[in-house]
Scaffold this motif. Structure first.
Motif, PDB file in Angstrom:
ATOM      1  N   ILE A  10       0.859  -1.181   0.000  1.00 32.47           N
ATOM      2  CA  ILE A  10       0.000   0.000   0.000  1.00 32.47           C
ATOM      3  C   ILE A  10       0.894   1.229   0.000  1.00 32.47           C
ATOM      4  N   VAL A  11       0.757   2.041  -1.031  1.00 32.03           N
ATOM      5  CA  VAL A  11       1.544   3.274  -1.126  1.00 32.03           C
ATOM      6  C   VAL A  11       0.655   4.413  -0.645  1.00 32.03           C
ATOM      7  N   GLY A  12       0.991   4.949   0.508  1.00 28.81           N
ATOM      8  CA  GLY A  12       0.187   5.987   1.129  1.00 28.81           C
ATOM      9  C   GLY A  12      -0.345   5.509   2.464  1.00 28.81           C
ATOM     10  N   ALA A  13       0.119   6.120   3.549  1.00 24.43           N
ATOM     11  CA  ALA A  13      -0.278   5.701   4.894  1.00 24.43           C
ATOM     12  C   ALA A  13      -1.243   6.692   5.530  1.00 24.43           C
ATOM     13  N   GLY A  14      -1.992   7.389   4.706  1.00 25.86           N
ATOM     14  CA  GLY A  14      -2.973   8.333   5.225  1.00 25.86           C
ATOM     15  C   GLY A  14      -4.215   7.615   5.725  1.00 25.86           C
ATOM     16  N   PHE A  15      -5.309   8.351   5.825  1.00 33.40           N
ATOM     17  CA  PHE A  15      -6.543   7.776   6.357  1.00 33.40           C
ATOM     18  C   PHE A  15      -7.016   6.583   5.539  1.00 33.40           C
ATOM     19  N   VAL A  16      -6.990   6.702   4.216  1.00 34.78           N
ATOM     20  CA  VAL A  16      -7.474   5.618   3.357  1.00 34.78           C
ATOM     21  C   VAL A  16      -6.498   4.448   3.352  1.00 34.78           C
ATOM     22  N   LEU A 117      -1.959  -3.329 -10.401  1.00 32.51           N
ATOM     23  CA  LEU A 117      -2.011  -2.019  -9.767  1.00 32.51           C
ATOM     24  C   LEU A 117      -3.463  -1.596  -9.552  1.00 32.51           C
ATOM     25  N   LEU A 118      -3.769  -1.235  -8.313  1.00 25.48           N
ATOM     26  CA  LEU A 118      -5.114  -0.794  -7.961  1.00 25.48           C
ATOM     27  C   LEU A 118      -5.037   0.645  -7.459  1.00 25.48           C
ATOM     28  N   VAL A 119      -5.577   1.562  -8.230  1.00 25.12           N
ATOM     29  CA  VAL A 119      -5.504   2.989  -7.920  1.00 25.12           C
ATOM     30  C   VAL A 119      -6.762   3.415  -7.168  1.00 25.12           C
ATOM     31  N   VAL A 120      -6.544   4.104  -6.055  1.00 20.40           N
ATOM     32  CA  VAL A 120      -7.652   4.571  -5.226  1.00 20.40           C
ATOM     33  C   VAL A 120      -7.646   6.098  -5.114  1.00 20.40           C
ATOM     34  N   SER A 121      -6.476   6.708  -5.272  1.00 25.95           N
ATOM     35  CA  SER A 121      -6.335   8.165  -5.147  1.00 25.95           C
ATOM     36  C   SER A 121      -7.229   8.885  -6.143  1.00 25.95           C
ATOM     37  N   ASN A 122      -7.690  10.065  -5.753  1.00 26.38           N
ATOM     38  CA  ASN A 122      -8.568  10.864  -6.615  1.00 26.38           C
ATOM     39  C   ASN A 122      -7.827  11.961  -7.365  1.00 26.38           C
ATOM     40  N   PRO A 123      -8.328  12.337  -8.548  1.00 26.06           N
ATOM     41  CA  PRO A 123      -9.497  11.778  -9.234  1.00 26.06           C
ATOM     42  C   PRO A 123      -9.163  10.409  -9.825  1.00 26.06           C
ATOM     43  N   VAL A 124      -9.812   9.388  -9.332  1.00 21.18           N
ATOM     44  CA  VAL A 124      -9.363   8.011  -9.554  1.00 21.18           C
ATOM     45  C   VAL A 124      -9.349   7.608 -11.034  1.00 21.18           C
ATOM     46  N   ASP A 125     -10.327   8.033 -11.814  1.00 25.99           N
ATOM     47  CA  ASP A 125     -10.371   7.617 -13.221  1.00 25.99           C
ATOM     48  C   ASP A 125      -9.194   8.201 -14.004  1.00 25.99           C
ATOM     49  N   VAL A 126      -8.921   9.467 -13.765  1.00 26.49           N
ATOM     50  CA  VAL A 126      -7.810  10.133 -14.446  1.00 26.49           C
ATOM     51  C   VAL A 126      -6.480   9.559 -13.982  1.00 26.49           C
ATOM     52  N   LEU A 127      -6.328   9.364 -12.688  1.00 24.69           N
ATOM     53  CA  LEU A 127      -5.058   8.840 -12.160  1.00 24.69           C
ATOM     54  C   LEU A 127      -4.839   7.380 -12.543  1.00 24.69           C
ATOM     55  N   THR A 128      -5.906   6.630 -12.735  1.00 25.51           N
ATOM     56  CA  THR A 128      -5.754   5.254 -13.218  1.00 25.51           C
ATOM     57  C   THR A 128      -5.246   5.255 -14.659  1.00 25.51           C
ATOM     58  N   GLU A 224     -20.144  15.733   1.822  1.00 29.69           N
ATOM     59  CA  GLU A 224     -20.760  15.949   3.131  1.00 29.69           C
ATOM     60  C   GLU A 224     -19.876  15.406   4.252  1.00 29.69           C
ATOM     61  N   ILE A 225     -19.318  14.206   4.022  1.00 29.74           N
ATOM     62  CA  ILE A 225     -18.439  13.612   5.033  1.00 29.74           C
ATOM     63  C   ILE A 225     -17.172  14.446   5.202  1.00 29.74           C
ATOM     64  N   ILE A 226     -16.596  14.879   4.071  1.00 28.33           N
ATOM     65  CA  ILE A 226     -15.366  15.684   4.123  1.00 28.33           C
ATOM     66  C   ILE A 226     -15.618  17.007   4.843  1.00 28.33           C
ATOM     67  N   ASN A 227     -16.755  17.612   4.581  1.00 29.71           N
ATOM     68  CA  ASN A 227     -17.073  18.878   5.250  1.00 29.71           C
ATOM     69  C   ASN A 227     -17.204  18.704   6.755  1.00 29.71           C
ATOM     70  N   LYS A 228     -17.632  17.509   7.185  1.00 29.83           N
ATOM     71  CA  LYS A 228     -17.889  17.283   8.604  1.00 29.83           C
ATOM     72  C   LYS A 228     -16.704  16.700   9.365  1.00 29.83           C
ATOM     73  N   LYS A 229     -15.898  15.861   8.695  1.00 33.18           N
ATOM     74  CA  LYS A 229     -14.759  15.280   9.423  1.00 33.18           C
ATOM     75  C   LYS A 229     -13.424  15.404   8.694  1.00 33.18           C
ATOM     76  N   GLY A 230     -13.455  15.925   7.467  1.00 31.09           N
ATOM     77  CA  GLY A 230     -12.213  16.236   6.776  1.00 31.09           C
ATOM     78  C   GLY A 230     -11.725  15.195   5.798  1.00 31.09           C
ATOM     79  N   TYR A 231     -12.290  14.009   5.817  1.00 27.75           N
ATOM     80  CA  TYR A 231     -11.829  12.924   4.937  1.00 27.75           C
ATOM     81  C   TYR A 231     -12.849  11.792   4.975  1.00 27.75           C
ATOM     82  N   THR A 232     -12.736  10.862   4.021  1.00 27.13           N
ATOM     83  CA  THR A 232     -13.494   9.608   4.070  1.00 27.13           C
ATOM     84  C   THR A 232     -12.482   8.475   4.194  1.00 27.13           C
TER      85      THR A 232
END
Length: 317
Positions: A10-16, A117-128, A224-232
């Motif tokens: 997993i590349v990226g140790a953030g919330f996701v 390779l499984l891309v999850v980062s956004n914008p996911v379609d463009v980054l894939t 809505e989730i991002i506005n309330k807690k900053g991330y999903t």
């Protein structure tokens, strides 16, 4: 006797990324999980915290490392990058993440040339699409998480509206994982009935505006989730776990991952979410689902939006 092991990096140790590691660990899908992040202390802390639960899950080695530690991974999940801040769309952050991917992808390919390779980062379609171009991998081995999560949100909100189990609601969100996504009402069914039939025959008193209101709720859920807690993080991690499961178990499951279109529905050379068969080889094929003419037109519009973003980005590939 050789024992089959599954190594996932997993590349990226953030919330996701960290929540994805947790979801994979709980499911027992991997024998080895490697977490890579530019913030090495963060990656080490996440690996340590997860490892301390070893007595409660199936055997798995979890460690933080550099790209060299990801060598010979079966699947590399990319969650690295910056997410949208309140008020930003997923497409607003493309150039920020593009530069990150130009550094990440060559390193992944160097050490795991046979991986998926499984891309999850956004914008996911463009980054894939960018990952596909940077990696040189065949398209079936470069997958985006697409609208697997959006589809789950759609099923949940419909199930809540109709008061039935979400697992008995069959439907899809297709197109961009973003503002131009499409609720595929023509493919929606509950107990063999389309949404209107279920509304008339079972619910009887449902508000006919649901076909406009519910897709809007799905589209705006992340904001809505991002506005309330900053991330999903929770539901997207479960969506990634589901995709990984389908790959490692060679399920040939139908999931709305982001796949490369090569002429389907008159669309070419762009990644979009569409019901696709997912197995050990990645995307085994795109399903020619019977969309309405309106849905086909919206899908083309979604593709055009993404192509425009790609053309205006500093790809230099």
């Amino acid at each position: 006797m050789d024992i089959k092991t599954n190594k996932i990096s997993i590349v990226g140790a953030g919330f996701v990324g960290s929540t994805t590691a947790f979801a994979l660990m709980l499911e027992g899908l991997a024998s080895d999980i490697v977490i890579v992040d530019v913030n090495k202390d963060k990656a080490e802390a996440e690996a340590m915290d997860l490892s301390h639960g070893a007595a409660f899950v199936k055997a798995v080695e979890i460690k933080a490392g550099d790209y060299s530690d990801t060598a010979n991974s079966d699947i590399v999940i990319i969650t690295a990058g910056v997410g949208p801040k309140p008020g930003e769309t997923r497409l607003d952050i493309i150039n920020k993440n593009l530069n990150i991917f130009k550094q990440i992808v060559p390193e992944i390919v160097k050490y795991s040339p046979n991986s998926l390779l499984l891309v999850v980062s956004n914008p996911v379609d463009v980054l894939t699409y960018i990952t596909y171009k940077l990696s040189g991998f065949p398209a079936n081995r470069v997958i985006g998480s697409g609208t697997v999560l959006d589809t789950s949100r759609f099923r949940y909100i419909l199930s809540d509206y109709f008061k039935v189990d979400a697992r008995n609601v069959h439907t899809y969100i297709i197109g961009e994982h973003g503002d131009s996504e499409i609720a595929a009402w023509s493919l929606t069914n509950i107990a063999g009935m389309n949404a209107d039939e279920y509304c008339d025959n079972v619910s009887k008193n449902c508000d006919k505006s649901f076909k406009n209101d519910i897709p809007e709720q799905v589209k705006n859920a992340a904001y809505e989730i991002i506005n309330k807690k900053g991330y999903t993080n929770y539901a997207v991690a479960l969506a990634v776990r589901r995709i990984v499961e389908a790959i490692l178990r060679d399920e040939n499951s139908i999931l709305t991952v982001s796949s490369l279109f090569t002429g389907q529905f008159g669309i070419d050379d762009v990644y979009l979410a569409i019901p696709s068969i997912v197995g050990s080889g990645g995307v085994e094929g795109i399903i020619p689902v019977p969309l309405s003419e309106e849905e086909k037109n919206k899908l083309k519009e979604s593709a055009d939006i993404l192509k425009k973003v790609i053309s205006e980005s500093d790809l230099s590939i």
